[in-house]
Design a protein around this motif. Structure first.
Motif, PDB file in Angstrom:
ATOM      1  N   GLU A  71       0.826  -1.208   0.000  1.00  0.00           N
ATOM      2  CA  GLU A  71       0.000   0.000   0.000  1.00  0.00           C
ATOM      3  C   GLU A  71       0.862   1.260   0.000  1.00  0.00           C
ATOM      4  O   GLU A  71       1.805   1.371   0.779  1.00  0.00           O
ATOM      5  CB  GLU A  71      -0.900   0.043   1.256  1.00  0.00           C
ATOM      6  CG  GLU A  71      -1.854  -1.122   1.404  1.00  0.00           C
ATOM      7  CD  GLU A  71      -3.085  -0.982   0.530  1.00  0.00           C
ATOM      8  OE1 GLU A  71      -3.223   0.060  -0.146  1.00  0.00           O
ATOM      9  OE2 GLU A  71      -3.904  -1.916   0.516  1.00  0.00           O
ATOM     10  N   ASP A  98      -1.048   4.194   0.220  1.00  0.00           N
ATOM     11  CA  ASP A  98      -1.923   4.778   1.232  1.00  0.00           C
ATOM     12  C   ASP A  98      -3.264   4.068   1.149  1.00  0.00           C
ATOM     13  O   ASP A  98      -3.773   3.826   0.052  1.00  0.00           O
ATOM     14  CB  ASP A  98      -2.111   6.278   0.997  1.00  0.00           C
ATOM     15  CG  ASP A  98      -3.124   6.880   1.958  1.00  0.00           C
ATOM     16  OD1 ASP A  98      -2.742   7.165   3.104  1.00  0.00           O
ATOM     17  OD2 ASP A  98      -4.297   7.046   1.556  1.00  0.00           O
ATOM     18  N   LEU A 147      -4.999   9.484   3.670  1.00  0.00           N
ATOM     19  CA  LEU A 147      -4.135  10.332   4.500  1.00  0.00           C
ATOM     20  C   LEU A 147      -4.806  10.765   5.797  1.00  0.00           C
ATOM     21  O   LEU A 147      -4.447  11.790   6.382  1.00  0.00           O
ATOM     22  CB  LEU A 147      -3.660  11.577   3.717  1.00  0.00           C
ATOM     23  CG  LEU A 147      -2.786  11.310   2.494  1.00  0.00           C
ATOM     24  CD1 LEU A 147      -2.423  12.626   1.795  1.00  0.00           C
ATOM     25  CD2 LEU A 147      -1.526  10.547   2.861  1.00  0.00           C
ATOM     26  N   ASP A 158       1.617   1.954   5.262  1.00  0.00           N
ATOM     27  CA  ASP A 158       1.551   2.820   4.084  1.00  0.00           C
ATOM     28  C   ASP A 158       2.934   3.330   3.701  1.00  0.00           C
ATOM     29  O   ASP A 158       3.624   3.955   4.514  1.00  0.00           O
ATOM     30  CB  ASP A 158       0.639   4.028   4.351  1.00  0.00           C
ATOM     31  CG  ASP A 158      -0.801   3.631   4.614  1.00  0.00           C
ATOM     32  OD1 ASP A 158      -1.135   2.461   4.346  1.00  0.00           O
ATOM     33  OD2 ASP A 158      -1.582   4.482   5.069  1.00  0.00           O
ATOM     34  N   ILE A 190       3.749   5.785   1.826  1.00  0.00           N
ATOM     35  CA  ILE A 190       3.868   7.249   1.846  1.00  0.00           C
ATOM     36  C   ILE A 190       4.154   7.740   3.268  1.00  0.00           C
ATOM     37  O   ILE A 190       4.902   8.701   3.463  1.00  0.00           O
ATOM     38  CB  ILE A 190       2.581   7.895   1.267  1.00  0.00           C
ATOM     39  CG1 ILE A 190       2.822   9.362   0.898  1.00  0.00           C
ATOM     40  CG2 ILE A 190       1.398   7.755   2.211  1.00  0.00           C
ATOM     41  CD1 ILE A 190       1.684   9.977   0.093  1.00  0.00           C
ATOM     42  N   GLN A 192      -4.892  11.359  -2.006  1.00  0.00           N
ATOM     43  CA  GLN A 192      -4.945   9.903  -1.960  1.00  0.00           C
ATOM     44  C   GLN A 192      -6.392   9.418  -1.889  1.00  0.00           C
ATOM     45  O   GLN A 192      -7.134   9.901  -1.047  1.00  0.00           O
ATOM     46  CB  GLN A 192      -4.149   9.376  -0.761  1.00  0.00           C
ATOM     47  CG  GLN A 192      -2.664   9.651  -0.819  1.00  0.00           C
ATOM     48  CD  GLN A 192      -1.962   8.930  -1.947  1.00  0.00           C
ATOM     49  OE1 GLN A 192      -2.392   7.856  -2.372  1.00  0.00           O
ATOM     50  NE2 GLN A 192      -0.875   9.519  -2.451  1.00  0.00           N
ATOM     51  N   PRO A 193      -6.806   8.506  -2.742  1.00  0.00           N
ATOM     52  CA  PRO A 193      -6.022   7.956  -3.851  1.00  0.00           C
ATOM     53  C   PRO A 193      -5.744   9.019  -4.904  1.00  0.00           C
ATOM     54  O   PRO A 193      -6.448  10.036  -4.953  1.00  0.00           O
ATOM     55  CB  PRO A 193      -6.923   6.837  -4.389  1.00  0.00           C
ATOM     56  CG  PRO A 193      -8.309   7.239  -4.001  1.00  0.00           C
ATOM     57  CD  PRO A 193      -8.167   7.941  -2.687  1.00  0.00           C
ATOM     58  N   PRO A 194      -4.733   8.822  -5.754  1.00  0.00           N
ATOM     59  CA  PRO A 194      -4.363   9.846  -6.732  1.00  0.00           C
ATOM     60  C   PRO A 194      -5.521  10.212  -7.660  1.00  0.00           C
ATOM     61  O   PRO A 194      -6.350   9.370  -8.016  1.00  0.00           O
ATOM     62  CB  PRO A 194      -3.209   9.194  -7.517  1.00  0.00           C
ATOM     63  CG  PRO A 194      -2.648   8.184  -6.576  1.00  0.00           C
ATOM     64  CD  PRO A 194      -3.817   7.663  -5.799  1.00  0.00           C
TER      65      PRO A 194
END
Length: 508
Positions: free
Chosen positions: A139, A141, A145, A153, A155, A444-446
């Motif tokens: 993962e 994320d 976040l 995660d 990130i 997040q998600p992008p």
């Protein structure tokens, strides 16, 4: 599931705040925009406009970084090993533009600092991978976040090491050294649990974005090539940084990699069959140097064994990036085909795909497009469409006036004939993913803002090809190009539907 967040930062008292307090277990400092006094740390590295410092008295939390960047604007009068005391304002620096959706780097600005002692030992570098910290491997994320989970995660894992000294003892190269002197590795223990190509490239999957990849940003003194499957021969140490949507490690000194000579798979074409290849030549311009043209020509003539049809993407117009209204690429294509003929004696005919000026995306004035080279000496010719064909002219373009193809390359469609049989070739270069937010970004998600446009392009193309097939059911259809999406994406499913076979699904 575990996670930690700082809700209320402790009250400020001079000389009592530590770097890990400022960093916090979060992507932004709990002390943002506040002035802190008497923060101490040992200088680990200095650059032209500041220095990194790290405490030699860490806490027991993995989630809070023990280092910070001190922004001095000018070249600082400190040396690695200096114990310094700093006062200043806590700031979050965002590299790039706001629309790039990058994370921020915690720093101290408007600083005053004092050197307390010199020639101290640097803090121990934290080992990543191996016997050191476990790098999350599934993962980036999984909570938007909202939680800080460095154990889960990727990130958050790298954020918890921001600006710190780290070391990598071993690793396998899964992304060769690029133009920016960056090399992508993964810890050796991660190789067996990942999808890695036969040549050593790390493959992203629908269920695995590969958060464990480590980007080593090598210093300029590292001038040797580093190829796929090379091994890190000795440990490297560096500072964890973030730029252009990725965490990376700015490596000190020389990095030693094993020497691997890549094996280049070469096509060997059967004279009794026909080969079609697709090749993105990355903004090939008439004004590029001889090396680029020769490299492309060698790829086509030697690595690809002069295939009968070559679909080229990102061919610029004949004035390059000059925004002067020129749209044809005949001179650019002629320079390339001349180079191929010089190498092998094979002469390619060309099909340009000239757009309306600045209507197909790419660099302003460049007018990039998909073009096709084909070998008339092999018996290929441009066919005459049947009277009931959907093709009113040949070659043609799909959807030049339709909204899904606005500011995007228009698909080139050519009906060919070979040994008495007709077949259709469609050259695609769908809308770029340049507007996507980064995998390691602050959304997040992008975000994938252009995905619906690609889906609509795929649907329009599929409808076009379905009608062509209904009118000419005996003519094979070949679609190839740069689809700017993932193999498992809706775009590919919509494009294929019940008409096309997605050859990616046949690859082991």
């Amino acid at each position: 599931m575990t996670g930690c967040v700082d809700v209320n930062p402790p009250a400020l008292e001079n000389g009592t705040i530590s770097i890990h307090d400022i960093q916090g277990c979060s992507h932004q400092s709990p002390y943002l925009n506040r002035t802190v006094e008497g923060v101490t740390g040992i200088v680990t590295r200095k650059i032209s406009n500041g220095f990194y410092m790290q405490t030699d008295q860490p806490d027991d939390k993995q989630c809070s970084s023990e280092a910070i960047f001190v922004f001095t604007r000018t070249y600082p009068d400190v040396r690695p090993g200096d114990l310094v005391m700093v006062s200043g304002q806590v700031d979050e620096f965002m590299p790039g533009a706001i629309e790039d959706r990058n994370l921020t780097l915690t720093q101290l600005t408007d600083v005053r600092f004092q050197v307390l002692s010199q020639e101290n030992l640097l803090p121990d570098a934290v080992e990543i991978g191996g016997k050191g910290l476990f790098v999350p491997d599934l993962e980036i994320d999984n909570d938007g976040l909202t939680m800080f989970q460095p154990e889960e995660d990727g990130i958050d894992f790298y954020e918890g090491l921001e600006s710190m000294l780290v070391k990598i003892n071993s690793g396998i190269v899964v992304g060769p050294k690029n133009y920016y002197n960056e090399v992508v590795i993964i810890p050796e223990e991660k190789v067996g649990v990942n999808l890695v190509s036969s040549q050593g490239a790390l493959i992203q999957q629908a269920v695995d974005p590969n958060p464990e990849r480590i980007i080593l940003n090598l210093s300029n003194e590292n001038s040797e090539k580093v190829n796929l499957s090379s091994r890190l021969a000795e440990s490297v140490t560096g500072i964890v940084d973030y730029a252009y949507g990725n965490f990376k490690i700015n490596v000190f000194g020389l990095a030693d990699f094993s020497v691997i000579t890549p094996e280049i798979d070469r096509l060997v074409n059967n004279p009794d069959s026909l080969t079609i290849v697709s090749y993105n030549v990355e903004n090939l311009s008439l004004f590029d140097g001889d090396a680029k043209f020769r490299g492309v020509a060698e790829d086509i003539s030697r690595s690809m064994d002069n295939p009968e049809i070559v679909i080229l993407h990102e061919i610029m117009d004949d004035s390059g990036i000059e925004d002067d209204g020129v749209v044809t690429a005949q001179k650019t294509l002629a320079r390339l085909t001349d180079q191929i003929e010089e190498l092998t004696g094979v002469r390619y005919s060309v099909i340009d795909n000239s757009p309306i000026n600045n209507r197909d995306g790419g660099i302003a004035g460049g007018n990039i497009r998909s073009c096709i080279l084909f070998r008339e000496d092999s018996g290929i010719r441009i066919a005459d469409p049947a009277q009931n064909s959907i093709l009113k002219k040949n070659p043609t373009r799909i959807g030049p006036d339709e909204w899904p193809f606005s500011v995007t390359r228009k698909p080139l469609v050519v009906l060919f004939e070979y040994k008495g049989e007709q077949f259709l070739v469609v050259a695609l270069h769908l809308t770029s993913r340049g507007a996507d937010s980064p995998l390691f970004g602050n959304v997040q998600p992008p975000e994938r803002s252009e995905v619906e446009k690609r889906n609509q392009q795929a649907l329009f193309i599929n409808n076009f090809l379905v009608e062509f097939h209904q009118r000419s059911p005996g003519i094979p259809i070949y679609v190839a190009g740069d689809l700017n999406d993932d193999p498992w994406s809706d775009t590919l499913s919509i494009l294929s539907r019940d008409l096309l076979v997605n050859l990616n699904e046949l690859i082991p």
